[in-house]
Design a protein around this motif. Structure first.
Motif, PDB file in Angstrom:
ATOM      1  N   LEU A  80       9.064   4.484   2.600  1.00  0.00           N
ATOM      2  CA  LEU A  80       8.675   5.873   2.855  1.00  0.00           C
ATOM      3  C   LEU A  80       9.851   6.828   2.690  1.00  0.00           C
ATOM      4  CD1 LEU A  80       6.276   5.354   5.857  1.00  0.00           C
ATOM      5  CD2 LEU A  80       5.701   6.537   3.740  1.00  0.00           C
ATOM      6  N   MET A  81      11.026   6.414   3.110  1.00  0.00           N
ATOM      7  CA  MET A  81      12.205   7.267   2.926  1.00  0.00           C
ATOM      8  C   MET A  81      12.528   7.436   1.446  1.00  0.00           C
ATOM      9  SD  MET A  81      14.723   6.435   6.079  1.00  0.00           S
ATOM     10  CE  MET A  81      15.795   7.740   5.563  1.00  0.00           C
ATOM     11  N   LEU A  82      12.438   6.354   0.690  1.00  0.00           N
ATOM     12  CA  LEU A  82      12.680   6.447  -0.751  1.00  0.00           C
ATOM     13  C   LEU A  82      11.632   7.334  -1.417  1.00  0.00           C
ATOM     14  CD1 LEU A  82      13.690   2.768  -1.561  1.00  0.00           C
ATOM     15  CD2 LEU A  82      15.171   4.789  -1.502  1.00  0.00           C
ATOM     16  N   LYS A  83      10.384   7.209  -0.986  1.00  0.00           N
ATOM     17  CA  LYS A  83       9.318   8.040  -1.543  1.00  0.00           C
ATOM     18  C   LYS A  83       9.519   9.511  -1.176  1.00  0.00           C
ATOM     19  CE  LYS A  83       5.077   6.485  -2.001  1.00  0.00           C
ATOM     20  NZ  LYS A  83       4.867   6.175  -3.383  1.00  0.00           N
ATOM     21  N   ALA A  84      10.097   9.778  -0.014  1.00  0.00           N
ATOM     22  CA  ALA A  84      10.365  11.157   0.391  1.00  0.00           C
ATOM     23  C   ALA A  84      11.356  11.804  -0.569  1.00  0.00           C
ATOM     24  CB  ALA A  84      10.900  11.190   1.821  1.00  0.00           C
ATOM     25  N   PHE A  85      12.426  11.108  -0.867  1.00  0.00           N
ATOM     26  CA  PHE A  85      13.422  11.676  -1.767  1.00  0.00           C
ATOM     27  C   PHE A  85      12.927  11.686  -3.215  1.00  0.00           C
ATOM     28  CE2 PHE A  85      15.967  10.344   1.895  1.00  0.00           C
ATOM     29  CZ  PHE A  85      16.412  11.607   2.260  1.00  0.00           C
ATOM     30  N   TYR A  86      12.095  10.730  -3.548  1.00  0.00           N
ATOM     31  CA  TYR A  86      11.491  10.733  -4.883  1.00  0.00           C
ATOM     32  C   TYR A  86      10.528  11.913  -5.032  1.00  0.00           C
ATOM     33  CZ  TYR A  86       8.862   9.241  -8.956  1.00  0.00           C
ATOM     34  OH  TYR A  86       8.256   9.196 -10.178  1.00  0.00           O
ATOM     35  N   ALA A  87       9.851  12.290  -3.952  1.00  0.00           N
ATOM     36  CA  ALA A  87       8.934  13.444  -3.993  1.00  0.00           C
ATOM     37  C   ALA A  87       9.688  14.727  -4.304  1.00  0.00           C
ATOM     38  CB  ALA A  87       8.192  13.573  -2.670  1.00  0.00           C
ATOM     39  N   VAL A  88      10.912  14.840  -3.828  1.00  0.00           N
ATOM     40  CA  VAL A  88      11.708  16.031  -4.106  1.00  0.00           C
ATOM     41  C   VAL A  88      12.201  16.031  -5.553  1.00  0.00           C
ATOM     42  CG1 VAL A  88      13.863  17.211  -3.523  1.00  0.00           C
ATOM     43  CG2 VAL A  88      12.417  16.302  -1.722  1.00  0.00           C
ATOM     44  N   ILE A 100       6.489  15.061   5.194  1.00  0.00           N
ATOM     45  CA  ILE A 100       5.490  14.084   5.659  1.00  0.00           C
ATOM     46  C   ILE A 100       6.040  12.667   5.584  1.00  0.00           C
ATOM     47  CG2 ILE A 100       3.258  13.038   5.069  1.00  0.00           C
ATOM     48  CD1 ILE A 100       2.355  15.912   4.291  1.00  0.00           C
ATOM     49  N   ASN A 101       6.657  12.318   4.447  1.00  0.00           N
ATOM     50  CA  ASN A 101       7.193  10.958   4.307  1.00  0.00           C
ATOM     51  C   ASN A 101       8.326  10.686   5.282  1.00  0.00           C
ATOM     52  OD1 ASN A 101       5.515   9.803   2.310  1.00  0.00           O
ATOM     53  ND2 ASN A 101       6.554  10.990   0.746  1.00  0.00           N
ATOM     54  N   LEU A 102       9.183  11.682   5.531  1.00  0.00           N
ATOM     55  CA  LEU A 102      10.276  11.475   6.481  1.00  0.00           C
ATOM     56  C   LEU A 102       9.775  11.336   7.911  1.00  0.00           C
ATOM     57  CD1 LEU A 102      13.123  13.791   5.158  1.00  0.00           C
ATOM     58  CD2 LEU A 102      12.987  11.298   5.062  1.00  0.00           C
ATOM     59  N   VAL A 103       8.786  12.135   8.289  1.00  0.00           N
ATOM     60  CA  VAL A 103       8.235  12.040   9.649  1.00  0.00           C
ATOM     61  C   VAL A 103       7.546  10.690   9.854  1.00  0.00           C
ATOM     62  CG1 VAL A 103       6.459  12.986  11.180  1.00  0.00           C
ATOM     63  CG2 VAL A 103       8.041  14.512  10.031  1.00  0.00           C
ATOM     64  N   ILE A 104       6.768  10.270   8.872  1.00  0.00           N
ATOM     65  CA  ILE A 104       6.086   8.975   8.996  1.00  0.00           C
ATOM     66  C   ILE A 104       7.103   7.837   8.989  1.00  0.00           C
ATOM     67  CG2 ILE A 104       4.434   7.410   7.904  1.00  0.00           C
ATOM     68  CD1 ILE A 104       2.923   9.911   6.950  1.00  0.00           C
ATOM     69  N   ALA A 105       8.146   7.947   8.160  1.00  0.00           N
ATOM     70  CA  ALA A 105       9.199   6.922   8.142  1.00  0.00           C
ATOM     71  C   ALA A 105       9.891   6.841   9.500  1.00  0.00           C
ATOM     72  CB  ALA A 105      10.207   7.223   7.042  1.00  0.00           C
ATOM     73  N   VAL A 151       0.839  -1.197   0.000  1.00  0.00           N
ATOM     74  CA  VAL A 151       0.000   0.000   0.000  1.00  0.00           C
ATOM     75  C   VAL A 151       0.876   1.251   0.000  1.00  0.00           C
ATOM     76  CG1 VAL A 151      -1.610   1.325   1.419  1.00  0.00           C
ATOM     77  CG2 VAL A 151      -2.011  -1.090   1.024  1.00  0.00           C
ATOM     78  N   THR A 152       1.951   1.221   0.751  1.00  0.00           N
ATOM     79  CA  THR A 152       2.857   2.362   0.799  1.00  0.00           C
ATOM     80  C   THR A 152       3.581   2.541  -0.532  1.00  0.00           C
ATOM     81  OG1 THR A 152       3.163   1.988   3.152  1.00  0.00           O
ATOM     82  CG2 THR A 152       4.777   3.384   2.069  1.00  0.00           C
ATOM     83  N   LEU A 153       4.045   1.453  -1.100  1.00  0.00           N
ATOM     84  CA  LEU A 153       4.787   1.507  -2.361  1.00  0.00           C
ATOM     85  C   LEU A 153       3.929   2.018  -3.508  1.00  0.00           C
ATOM     86  CD1 LEU A 153       7.488   0.763  -3.771  1.00  0.00           C
ATOM     87  CD2 LEU A 153       6.485  -1.473  -4.205  1.00  0.00           C
ATOM     88  N   THR A 154       2.700   1.560  -3.568  1.00  0.00           N
ATOM     89  CA  THR A 154       1.816   1.937  -4.673  1.00  0.00           C
ATOM     90  C   THR A 154       0.987   3.178  -4.386  1.00  0.00           C
ATOM     91  OG1 THR A 154       0.083   0.449  -3.871  1.00  0.00           O
ATOM     92  CG2 THR A 154       1.642  -0.456  -5.478  1.00  0.00           C
ATOM     93  N   SER A 155       1.172   3.775  -3.222  1.00  0.00           N
ATOM     94  CA  SER A 155       0.400   4.950  -2.794  1.00  0.00           C
ATOM     95  C   SER A 155      -1.098   4.686  -2.899  1.00  0.00           C
ATOM     96  CB  SER A 155       0.777   6.184  -3.606  1.00  0.00           C
ATOM     97  OG  SER A 155       2.115   6.521  -3.399  1.00  0.00           O
ATOM     98  N   ALA A 156      -1.509   3.518  -2.436  1.00  0.00           N
ATOM     99  CA  ALA A 156      -2.911   3.119  -2.502  1.00  0.00           C
ATOM    100  C   ALA A 156      -3.694   3.552  -1.267  1.00  0.00           C
ATOM    101  CB  ALA A 156      -3.017   1.598  -2.663  1.00  0.00           C
ATOM    102  N   HIS A 157      -3.069   4.280  -0.372  1.00  0.00           N
ATOM    103  CA  HIS A 157      -3.753   4.748   0.825  1.00  0.00           C
ATOM    104  C   HIS A 157      -4.592   5.986   0.499  1.00  0.00           C
ATOM    105  CE1 HIS A 157       0.347   6.267   0.547  1.00  0.00           C
ATOM    106  NE2 HIS A 157      -0.165   7.427   0.896  1.00  0.00           N
ATOM    107  N   VAL A 158      -5.395   6.377   1.443  1.00  0.00           N
ATOM    108  CA  VAL A 158      -6.272   7.528   1.257  1.00  0.00           C
ATOM    109  C   VAL A 158      -5.440   8.812   1.307  1.00  0.00           C
ATOM    110  CG1 VAL A 158      -8.207   8.810   2.234  1.00  0.00           C
ATOM    111  CG2 VAL A 158      -8.223   6.317   2.280  1.00  0.00           C
TER     112      VAL A 158
END
Length: 173
Positions: free
Chosen positions: A157-165, A103-108, A75-82
């Protein structure tokens, strides 16, 4: 060859991530199938033979543990959450990148903290020899599985945080 084609068809992730998602989905699907068979057998045994399967509650709890925590990284990888994106259209793209990173870093960090605490509980359960009541299944291995899946989710989540940037911000319409 057909397995690779099937994985590529249903998973848009890259490299190891799509195979991780595929393996976790297969595991959770097989456990769900076993859970359905167990539940049906228990109901038939209870109403037809007047004898239920011993330990069904324990097996159900452990199976649900596996199913839920196998799905958490997917769910985290595919961003299938709400996701609530009320302000995405009015806020600047730079704010979206910074908020995605934060947000991704804090949740991670939260996941890493909780996963470490869960791992501590697993090692304590292993030392004490904690087992289920009726079937005497060691609980520590399931708790370790929970912790590992939480560590994997935190890493994603950490990878998604850096990918978001690094990625271009898409505005939902």
């Amino acid at each position: 060859m057909w397995l690779s084609a099937m994985v590529n068809k249903y998973h848009e992730e890259f490299g190891l991530a799509k195979w991780l998602a595929f393996v976790l989905e297969v595991v959770s699907s097989l456990v769900l199938l076993a859970l359905m068979i167990l539940t049906c057998s228990d109901v038939v045994g209870r109403y037809v033979f007047n004898n239920s399967i011993n330990g069904t509650t324990e097996l159900t709890e452990l199976a649900l543990c596996i199913i839920v925590f196998c799905q958490l990284p997917i769910v985290t990888l595919t961003s299938a959450h709400v996701v609530v994106d009320i302000l995405d259209r009015v806020l600047p793209a730079m704010f979206m990148k910074i908020s995605g990173l934060a947000i991704n870093l804090v949740i991670a960090a939260g996941f890493f903290f909780v996963a470490e605490r869960v791992w501590f509980q697993a090692s304590r359960s292993l030392r004490r020899g904690v087992m289920t009541e009726f079937l005497h299944i060691p609980v520590a291995y399931f708790i370790q599985f929970i912790s590992i899946m939480m560590f994997v989710t935190a890493a994603i989540l950490m990878l998604k945080a850096f990918y978001a940037v690094m990625s271009k911000v898409e505005v939902a319409e």
